[in-house]
Design a protein around this motif. Sequence first.
Motif, PDB file in Angstrom:
ATOM      1  N   PRO A  68       5.009  37.649 -19.259  1.00  0.00           N
ATOM      2  CA  PRO A  68       5.546  38.130 -20.525  1.00  0.00           C
ATOM      3  C   PRO A  68       6.407  37.042 -21.200  1.00  0.00           C
ATOM      4  O   PRO A  68       6.905  36.121 -20.554  1.00  0.00           O
ATOM      5  CB  PRO A  68       6.396  39.330 -20.132  1.00  0.00           C
ATOM      6  CG  PRO A  68       6.831  39.031 -18.730  1.00  0.00           C
ATOM      7  CD  PRO A  68       5.711  38.250 -18.091  1.00  0.00           C
ATOM      8  N   MET A 115       2.865  45.272 -23.167  1.00  0.00           N
ATOM      9  CA  MET A 115       4.057  44.511 -23.495  1.00  0.00           C
ATOM     10  C   MET A 115       4.956  45.319 -24.442  1.00  0.00           C
ATOM     11  O   MET A 115       4.477  45.854 -25.445  1.00  0.00           O
ATOM     12  CB  MET A 115       3.701  43.181 -24.146  1.00  0.00           C
ATOM     13  CG  MET A 115       2.886  42.272 -23.237  1.00  0.00           C
ATOM     14  SD  MET A 115       3.851  41.755 -21.796  1.00  0.00           S
ATOM     15  CE  MET A 115       2.646  40.728 -20.927  1.00  0.00           C
ATOM     16  N   MET A 152       6.999  43.368 -19.562  1.00  0.00           N
ATOM     17  CA  MET A 152       5.605  43.725 -19.232  1.00  0.00           C
ATOM     18  C   MET A 152       5.619  44.973 -18.357  1.00  0.00           C
ATOM     19  O   MET A 152       6.302  45.033 -17.329  1.00  0.00           O
ATOM     20  CB  MET A 152       4.922  42.569 -18.506  1.00  0.00           C
ATOM     21  CG  MET A 152       3.452  42.838 -18.217  1.00  0.00           C
ATOM     22  SD  MET A 152       2.584  41.376 -17.577  1.00  0.00           S
ATOM     23  CE  MET A 152       3.442  41.081 -16.045  1.00  0.00           C
TER      24      MET A 152
END
Length: 403
Positions: A14, A53, A20
């Motif tokens: 991420p 995300m 994430m």
Amino acid sequence: MFDGSSPMLFWQVPAPNEAMLISGTKRQAQETQFRIVTGHGSFVLPVKQKARMLSLALREAEIAEDCVTQQGIRLSVRAVCVFKVGDDAVSIANAARRFLSEQEQMEELVGRIFAGHLRSIVGGLTVEQIIRQRNRVAQEVMAGSHSEMEKLGIVVDALQIQEIEDATGYINNLAAPHAAAVAGQARIAQAKADQEATEREQQAAALKAEYERDTAIKRAGFLAETEQSNARAAQAGPLAQARASHEVIEEQTSLAQRQAELAGQRLEGDVRRPADAEAYRQRTLAEAARDRAKFEADGNAYTERTLAQAQADANTARALSLRDGNQELIAANRVVENLPALADAAARGISGASLTVLNGTEGVNQMAAGVVGQGLAILDSLQNTKNPAVNGKRSLRIPGPTP
């Protein structure tokens, strides 16, 4: 940002401002149905696991709401709220459950929540409190929405009230006295500023005039010195000539004084001293003539006295001789008879002679006595020759001069 249809294969990492969320795993560190990964990567199994995300970036929500105050006055309040999803796992989980699929609408949802709290807070305050205590309003709105924001997993960084509008004119009327006072103070301040500016301008003008005056005075002084130097240079020749003439006049004056002194000395030597000498000579001659006349008178008087005395003595001696029968003296009688003639001749000789008598009357008497004495001495010699016996017995005494 990945959605469910995006293929996620193998290792996923991420971004720094993302979290994430991995679902489908059996290992769960939190009390959630998914695993939260921040700051590092994780292996995502295809088909068995799914990764999504969640943005942790800072967000901004604008609030524009019509509120009614405690006084019943309607106000239009505009505010800005700055917020984000919390960095802890609980906040991320709460925000993921509520906004994961609607992250683009997060600002609108948060704005509505804050608008409700803003209406509630403004309704309990007056216009004056809202205007003067905007930070208080913001703090109370944040405090009132804290529990709700915590449930949503949102952390509010700042709430700022930007503008308050009043359609009724209450705020304007409220500010009118202050505005008038401020306007008056502004005019006074402007007047003072204008006065100070005028004073500074006057001071600057005075300083400028003083500087110009000093400059003009110095320039005039320089010009005067230059003209004076030029005048001195122009007068140097005549002045030197005048000084030379003055020195010549002084020398001539000194020469004239010396000549006058010399003339005085010459006059003293040629006229005055000879005149004094002549006067002295005349005075001396007059005194000598006076003394001679006096001496002659004294000599004549003494001669007459002497002759008279001699005549008397001779008469006496003759009478005695005749009485005693002394014939030797008869011859002397003749001499005695001629004695006045001899004395008179001697006196005339003395008066006609140029003699200088040093001892005055006494000297004349001595001279006359000398003449008479010489005659008597002749008579005495005759007597001693004819009759020595008579010598020492009878003698003719002739009185001498009076001392």
